[in-house]
Design a protein around this motif. Sequence first.
Motif, short mmCIF file in Angstrom:
data_model
loop_
_atom_site.label_atom_id
_atom_site.label_comp_id
_atom_site.label_asym_id
_atom_site.label_seq_id
_atom_site.Cartn_x
_atom_site.Cartn_y
_atom_site.Cartn_z
N GLU A 188 -16.10 -75.79 -3.25
CA GLU A 188 -16.61 -74.60 -3.37
C GLU A 188 -16.57 -74.22 -5.03
O GLU A 188 -16.30 -73.03 -5.31
N GLN A 218 -26.87 -75.67 -2.27
CA GLN A 218 -25.79 -75.40 -1.34
C GLN A 218 -25.93 -73.94 -0.88
O GLN A 218 -25.78 -73.61 0.38
N GLU A 219 -25.99 -72.81 -1.60
CA GLU A 219 -26.24 -71.67 -1.57
C GLU A 219 -27.34 -71.23 -0.55
O GLU A 219 -27.61 -70.23 0.40
N ASP A 245 -26.52 -72.38 2.81
CA ASP A 245 -25.24 -71.74 3.34
C ASP A 245 -25.74 -70.26 3.99
O ASP A 245 -25.37 -69.79 4.85
N TYR A 254 -20.23 -71.22 3.61
CA TYR A 254 -20.21 -72.84 3.69
C TYR A 254 -19.45 -73.16 4.98
O TYR A 254 -18.42 -72.68 5.38
N ARG A 271 -19.53 -82.01 -1.05
CA ARG A 271 -19.55 -81.47 0.65
C ARG A 271 -19.49 -82.72 1.36
O ARG A 271 -20.38 -83.68 1.65
#
Length: 455
Positions: free
Chosen positions: A13, A92-93, A96, A106, A133
Amino acid sequence: MASSSSTAASSTERSYYDGDVDFDALAAKDAEFAAICKVSKDKRWIDFQDPKVVQQLTRSLLKCDFGISIQLPDDRLCPPVPVRWNYIRWVQELLDTTSDTYSDRYDPAREVLGLDIGVGASCIYPLLACASRPQWRMAGSDIDKHSLDYARQNVETNGMNKRIKLALSTADSPLIPLDAMKIAELDFVMTNPPFYSSTADMQASYTNKQAPPSAVCTGAGNEMICPGGDVGFVTRILDESLKLNERVQWYTAMLGKLSSLQQVVAKLKEHGITNYAVTCLQAGYRTKRWAVAWSFGDYRPRNDVARHGELVHAVLPSPTAQTIAVPLMDAKWAGEKVGATVKELDVRWQWRPSSSVGVMEAKENVWSRSARRKKKFVSSAGEQQVKDVAMAADGDEDGDDDEDEETDDDDVVVGLAVKVTCKNEAVELRWLRGNDYVLFTSFCGLLKRALTGRA
């Protein structure tokens, strides 16, 4: 060059790099980096015009911040880590905050498959994605065999052979060859394309800058130049995306200039693509890059993800959040008022009193005046309809239920999904899903009138 700060976080993270690398902290963790540093007036600095020094900075950051080990050839690009990581973090965001759970968090169990177009010798994007990840896998391509040989070596060195698959491509091949790769769907596509359309274009970019390049460039021609530059390359991806549509959830690309971002956003609008996101990937006081993402699905990214970083108004997508100020009112009162308002509508409503958070899903606008009048009419005719149905049932000799008329709740088409978070003196509305921004704002207007008595 002196340093100021760096970001520290866990590998899974880790947050964005938001400043220049802290050379003192990095030197304390890595002796190889400390050996290439110079000290002047009690400040560490490095020579960014020395290719070996720049390579060592990249290797040290990857090792210390992500546990990644790579080797780089002297005649190919050495990727600066902060901006590259910021791109991965933004992807990633995006994922998510556009999942069917509406959690905006996440999910460690979610399996994700991405494609990096042009992995380069470092293979930095697939390595960063998979290192941060554990359930992510990556495919990658490159038209340069020399770079691909190094990329494969770096994948093997980091034990990622089962999670990262690389393939040699050609300049004329599709950029997103899903059928050739025997892949049905992808969660995302990413690329860091050549920024320039010609050698003259590249030279002009250096000439027009007020300051010299912040670091030496060792990139090969195919890494720096392509027809149409970054806009031309991303336009190819856009053209392919119009055919692939939802086989990829998010198409993304990095861009070298703000003007390039403006041109790509204009092209998205020309094709009626409204679900898009933009970001400025700046990590320090000099290096500034941009990225764009678009989707043919209807899951909407959180507002700070869709409009991330320092950007000009012209490129911004429609906001996915609104806040209704409710002065002197507490969360409990606001939640009760919202609940009473929404329960009068023909929508799906899930409320969590402990957190004062609710999620509303609607197939269409059922809160407009015309919709409310229709509901009132149907309600007044309801008793007669019940009698008619009962009479029809009495005449049905075989007694079979008409299962075709039943609707499975799981199959309800969502025209709009909104998360409602009630706080003291404010109600926050988050657009989760849908293709109609006007529908979102009209629902926000309904709650504003209910909470404040004002339009």
